[in-house]
Design an enzyme around this catalytic site. Structure first.
Site, mmCIF file in Angstrom:
data_model
loop_
_atom_site.group_PDB
_atom_site.id
_atom_site.type_symbol
_atom_site.label_atom_id
_atom_site.label_comp_id
_atom_site.label_asym_id
_atom_site.label_seq_id
_atom_site.Cartn_x
_atom_site.Cartn_y
_atom_site.Cartn_z
ATOM 1 N N ASP A 68 20.356 -15.204 27.925
ATOM 2 C CA ASP A 68 20.459 -16.601 27.501
ATOM 3 C C ASP A 68 21.264 -16.726 26.216
ATOM 4 O OD1 ASP A 68 18.223 -15.263 26.281
ATOM 5 O OD2 ASP A 68 17.492 -17.176 25.531
ATOM 6 N N ASP A 99 26.477 -12.469 20.963
ATOM 7 C CA ASP A 99 25.012 -12.584 21.038
ATOM 8 C C ASP A 99 24.581 -13.089 22.404
ATOM 9 O OD1 ASP A 99 22.351 -12.674 20.373
ATOM 10 O OD2 ASP A 99 22.506 -14.423 19.078
ATOM 11 N N GLU A 133 15.122 -15.564 25.044
ATOM 12 C CA GLU A 133 15.023 -14.979 23.710
ATOM 13 C C GLU A 133 15.416 -15.982 22.649
ATOM 14 O OE1 GLU A 133 16.114 -12.802 20.031
ATOM 15 O OE2 GLU A 133 17.378 -14.104 21.243
ATOM 16 N N GLU A 134 16.383 -16.834 22.962
ATOM 17 C CA GLU A 134 16.918 -17.767 21.977
ATOM 18 C C GLU A 134 16.034 -18.992 21.764
ATOM 19 O OE1 GLU A 134 19.116 -17.006 20.055
ATOM 20 O OE2 GLU A 134 20.707 -15.824 20.966
ATOM 21 N N GLU A 162 21.000 -6.411 20.063
ATOM 22 C CA GLU A 162 21.289 -7.535 19.167
ATOM 23 C C GLU A 162 22.464 -7.207 18.241
ATOM 24 O OE1 GLU A 162 20.259 -10.518 19.068
ATOM 25 O OE2 GLU A 162 18.474 -10.489 20.333
#
EC number: 3.5.1.18
Length: 375
Positions: A68, A99, A133-134, A162
């Site tokens: 994501d 990212d 995750e975001e 990351e």
């Protein structure tokens, strides 16, 4: 000459996977992994897609990441549409380039090359991928980790992709993260007319001495691995918007980024003692989004440092700075956890980009880490 890492990164960027929508990214990764003999277990929870994939058995090295991305913002301000990957002057532009779709591509291509050279590798190579995750991160890595722990799944080493680097790929490796604790505090007063303060109880006035003392506290001095614990007030709200009404409540939200010198319970106890000292009427709600964790020098850190030194001829800094990552959940399994990824200068920004050559370098580093730990 085409580059498989760049090509896969571009394919992933073209899929607008705004958290928690995966937009087909994982299907692409799964297809590549299954083609080289990985067993894939989809582990979806609510609106979040996750998968756990593995090949081989024994001591386990997992690569973890997320498909994501954050929203692109004003698309007109991008030099190119954010989900149309473009290379300019050696930089690959697109939302998620740094990212962390570039890292995902580097991981998968590294695995393909590793398996081709070591088809009978002695350890187990695994992937833990999520589409959440975001955003909230409620149904992503944390849920997968809980499921894996419930069946005593083995995980010895984990590399999270990351974007850890600052100026050149590999100059910073994250070998831990601070904990994060948020306090949502409401101070209760009595609403009234500003001309009749004796008939009201102003919670802003009452809370001011408490807040002054709170922000002045030195929580700790950090240690060899962590900076000193930081407390920051993030939001304050009170009042009706009218200039003649004393508010009945004051809401204050503050966050701690804390080192291993403290526990969340120690922080809570000190805050509550301060509230009692100032004789405030309050309600409080705590949200612990992650405990601090640290991976000391050992097989994983040594393998990562070796890979960076071999390909970039620099000695990486081992740091624990920055925000939280999904590494905080994976560390619960007792695994050694580190983060190694591309330069983070443009993450979440307009015109997010990554040096295309860095992704090629990253794939080589990832492959060398695999060779040191599970070949």
């Amino acid at each position: 000459m085409s580059c498989p890492v760049i090509e896969l990164t571009q394919q992933l960027i073209r899929r607008p996977s705004l958290s928690p929508d995966d937009a087909g990214c994982q299907a692409l990764l799964i297809e590549r992994l299954q083609a080289i003999g990985f067993t894939v277990e989809r582990m979806d929870f609510a609106d979040t897609q996750n998968f756990w994939a593995w090949r081989g058995q024994g001591e386990t090295l997992a690569f973890a990441g997320h498909t994501d991305v954050v929203p692109p913002g004003d698309a007109d301000r991008w030099i190119n549409p954010p989900f149309e990957p473009t290379i300019r002057d050696g930089m690959l532009f697109g939302r998620g380039a740094a990212d962390m779709k570039g890292s995902l591509a580097a991981m998968v291509v590294a695995a393909e090359r590793f398996v081709a050279q070591h088809p009978n590798h002695t350890g187990r190579l695994a992937f833990l991928i999520t589409s959440d995750e975001e955003a909230s991160a409620h149904n992503g890595t944390v849920k997968v980790v809980e499921a894996l722990m419930s069946r005593n799944e083995r995980l010895d080493y984990c590399l999270v992709g990351e974007p850890s680097s600052i100026e050149v790929v590999g100059d910073v490796v994250k070998n831990g993260r601070r904990g994060s604790l948020t306090c949502n505090l409401t101070i209760h007063g009595v609403q009234g007319h500003v001309a009749y303060p004796h008939l009201a109880d102003n919670p802003v006035h009452r809370a001011a001495p408490f807040l002054n003392e709170l922000v002045a506290i030195e929580w700790d001095q950090g240690n060899e691995f962590f900076p000193a614990t930081s407390m920051q007030i993030a939001n304050i709200q009170a009042g009706t918007g009218s200039n003649n009404v004393i508010p009945g409540e004051l809401f204050v939200q503050f966050n701690f980024r804390f080192s291993t010198e403290l526990t969340d319970e120690m922080i809570k106890a000190q805050v509550l003692a301060l509230l009692e000292k100032h004789q405030l009427r309050y309600t409080v709600d705590w949200w612990l989004s992650g405990q601090p964790f640290l991976t000391a020098r050992g097989k994983l850190v040594d393998a990562v440092v070796n890979a960076v030194e071999h390909y970039n001829e620099i000695k990486p800094q081992l740091l624990t700075t920055g925000g939280t990552s999904d590494g905080r959940f994976i560390a619960r399994m007792g695994a050694q956890v580190v983060e190694l990824g591309p330069v983070n200068a443009t993450i979440h920004k307009i015109n997010e980009c990554v040096n295309a050559a860095d992704l090629q370098l990253l794939a080589r580093m990832y492959q060398r880490i695999m060779e040191q730990l599970v070949a």
